[in-house]
Design an enzyme around this catalytic site. Structure first.
Site, PDB file in Angstrom:
ATOM      1  N   ASN A  66      -9.570 -90.894 -30.346  1.00  0.00           N
ATOM      2  CA  ASN A  66     -10.830 -90.569 -29.662  1.00  0.00           C
ATOM      3  C   ASN A  66     -11.042 -89.061 -29.608  1.00  0.00           C
ATOM      4  O   ASN A  66     -10.100 -88.281 -29.455  1.00  0.00           O
ATOM      5  CB  ASN A  66     -10.920 -91.218 -28.266  1.00  0.00           C
ATOM      6  CG  ASN A  66      -9.802 -90.862 -27.331  1.00  0.00           C
ATOM      7  OD1 ASN A  66      -8.691 -90.591 -27.780  1.00  0.00           O
ATOM      8  ND2 ASN A  66     -10.065 -90.864 -26.041  1.00  0.00           N
ATOM      9  N   GLU A  68     -13.486 -86.421 -27.716  1.00  0.00           N
ATOM     10  CA  GLU A  68     -14.467 -86.273 -26.641  1.00  0.00           C
ATOM     11  C   GLU A  68     -15.267 -84.977 -26.781  1.00  0.00           C
ATOM     12  O   GLU A  68     -15.025 -84.181 -27.691  1.00  0.00           O
ATOM     13  CB  GLU A  68     -13.742 -86.345 -25.285  1.00  0.00           C
ATOM     14  CG  GLU A  68     -13.079 -87.707 -25.093  1.00  0.00           C
ATOM     15  CD  GLU A  68     -12.438 -87.897 -23.724  1.00  0.00           C
ATOM     16  OE1 GLU A  68     -12.286 -86.910 -22.971  1.00  0.00           O
ATOM     17  OE2 GLU A  68     -12.088 -89.052 -23.412  1.00  0.00           O
ATOM     18  N   CYS A  77     -15.021 -93.069 -29.792  1.00  0.00           N
ATOM     19  CA  CYS A  77     -13.771 -93.815 -29.623  1.00  0.00           C
ATOM     20  C   CYS A  77     -12.924 -93.792 -30.895  1.00  0.00           C
ATOM     21  O   CYS A  77     -13.454 -93.651 -32.010  1.00  0.00           O
ATOM     22  CB  CYS A  77     -14.061 -95.278 -29.303  1.00  0.00           C
ATOM     23  SG  CYS A  77     -14.919 -95.552 -27.763  1.00  0.00           S
ATOM     24  N   GLU A  79     -11.489 -96.202 -32.434  1.00  0.00           N
ATOM     25  CA  GLU A  79     -11.791 -97.282 -33.381  1.00  0.00           C
ATOM     26  C   GLU A  79     -12.926 -96.895 -34.319  1.00  0.00           C
ATOM     27  O   GLU A  79     -12.870 -97.153 -35.519  1.00  0.00           O
ATOM     28  CB  GLU A  79     -12.190 -98.557 -32.625  1.00  0.00           C
ATOM     29  CG  GLU A  79     -11.082 -99.170 -31.796  1.00  0.00           C
ATOM     30  CD  GLU A  79     -11.049 -98.664 -30.357  1.00  0.00           C
ATOM     31  OE1 GLU A  79     -11.389 -97.485 -30.123  1.00  0.00           O
ATOM     32  OE2 GLU A  79     -10.681 -99.448 -29.462  1.00  0.00           O
ATOM     33  N   CYS A 116     -14.099-101.155 -26.654  1.00  0.00           N
ATOM     34  CA  CYS A 116     -15.304-101.158 -25.817  1.00  0.00           C
ATOM     35  C   CYS A 116     -16.429-101.916 -26.523  1.00  0.00           C
ATOM     36  O   CYS A 116     -16.327-102.239 -27.713  1.00  0.00           O
ATOM     37  CB  CYS A 116     -15.733 -99.728 -25.509  1.00  0.00           C
ATOM     38  SG  CYS A 116     -16.662 -98.932 -26.848  1.00  0.00           S
ATOM     39  N   CYS A 119     -17.732-100.384 -29.803  1.00  0.00           N
ATOM     40  CA  CYS A 119     -16.778-100.554 -30.911  1.00  0.00           C
ATOM     41  C   CYS A 119     -16.753-101.999 -31.397  1.00  0.00           C
ATOM     42  O   CYS A 119     -16.607-102.256 -32.592  1.00  0.00           O
ATOM     43  CB  CYS A 119     -15.383-100.110 -30.496  1.00  0.00           C
ATOM     44  SG  CYS A 119     -15.276 -98.310 -30.327  1.00  0.00           S
TER      45      CYS A 119
HETATM   46  N1  THU Z   1     -11.765 -95.141 -25.762  1.00  0.00           N
HETATM   47  C1  THU Z   1     -11.392 -95.392 -27.054  1.00  0.00           C
HETATM   48  O1  THU Z   1     -11.250 -94.463 -27.861  1.00  0.00           O
HETATM   49  N2  THU Z   1     -11.183 -96.661 -27.406  1.00  0.00           N
HETATM   50  C2  THU Z   1     -11.192 -97.734 -26.555  1.00  0.00           C
HETATM   51  O2  THU Z   1     -10.934 -98.863 -26.984  1.00  0.00           O
HETATM   52  C3  THU Z   1     -11.534 -97.546 -25.140  1.00  0.00           C
HETATM   53  C4  THU Z   1     -11.983 -96.169 -24.777  1.00  0.00           C
HETATM   54  C5  THU Z   1     -11.938 -93.739 -25.339  1.00  0.00           C
HETATM   55  C6  THU Z   1     -13.325 -93.283 -25.021  1.00  0.00           C
HETATM   56  C7  THU Z   1     -13.048 -92.110 -24.099  1.00  0.00           C
HETATM   57  O3  THU Z   1     -12.782 -90.964 -24.878  1.00  0.00           O
HETATM   58  C8  THU Z   1     -11.775 -92.492 -23.380  1.00  0.00           C
HETATM   59  O4  THU Z   1     -11.184 -93.527 -24.168  1.00  0.00           O
HETATM   60  C9  THU Z   1     -11.975 -93.004 -21.970  1.00  0.00           C
HETATM   61  O5  THU Z   1     -12.953 -93.970 -21.928  1.00  0.00           O
END
Ligand code: THU
Length: 165
Positions: A66, A68, A77, A79, A116, A119
């Site tokens: 991920n 940000e 994310c 994925e 999520c 994704c």
């Molecule tokens: N996140 C992912 O990268 N994948 C997931 O399956 C769940 C959430 C990330 C998004 C954000 O950067 C952090 O986790 C918290 O939500």
């Protein structure tokens, strides 16, 4: 009164393992790659570092994490980072299995997390596009592991590109 409404049910089976040690060698390796990929995450805002690793049908293994942003909705994310890399590096090559792991810097990382909603939508279309289900391995840095045969199982009644034809 005549009952014309039909009740429908959605269910799917998945495998639950007590730990990574119960997985076969290939799955174990992929989950370990996902665990390592958490180190490439850029997650200064959530402190929730996610890693994904996929085995493609051509045998290649690629990873994502991920990423940000100070403008929160810009973050992406692990994925979807992985899906984008996969389609860019190896166009037309299907993903066989994707493992997802995470490291929560503020709490234990001892149970599986599941992709999520956004994704799930992206995974669903990737499967359709490559005409192959993506097997998911979900696990934290320790603890139980879930194995799901197809990512689309996580998105019943999905809106799909078939509607746009
Ligand atoms: N996140 C992912 O990268 N994948 C997931 O399956 C769940 C959430 C990330 C998004 C954000 O950067 C952090 O986790 C918290 O939500």
């Amino acid at each position: 009164m005549l009952k014309i409404m039909k009740e429908q049910k959605f269910e799917f089976l998945f495998e639950e393992y007590n730990s990574i040690d119960e997985l076969n060698e290939h799955d174990k390796q992929l989950l370990n790659e996902a665990r390592s990929a958490t180190q490439q995450a850029y997650a200064p805002y959530s402190n929730f570092h996610v890693g994904a690793a996929a085995k493609l049908i051509n045998g290649k293994i690629i990873t994502g994490s991920n990423q940000e942003n100070a403008s929160f909705p810009v973050g992406i994310c692990a994925e979807r980072v992985l899906l984008g890399s996969s389609a860019s590096l190896y166009p037309e090559v299907a993903i066989e299995t994707m493992a997802v792991s995470y490291q929560n810097k503020n709490a234990k990382s001892d149970h599986p997390i599941s992709p999520c909603g956004m994704c799930r939508q992206a995974l669903q279309e990737f499967e359709g596009r490559m005409k192959k289900p993506i097997r998911l391995i979900l696990g934290g840095m320790e603890g139980k592991v879930f194995v799901i045969d197809s990512a689309s199982s996580l998105l019943p009644l999905a809106f799909t590109n078939e509607e746009l034809e």
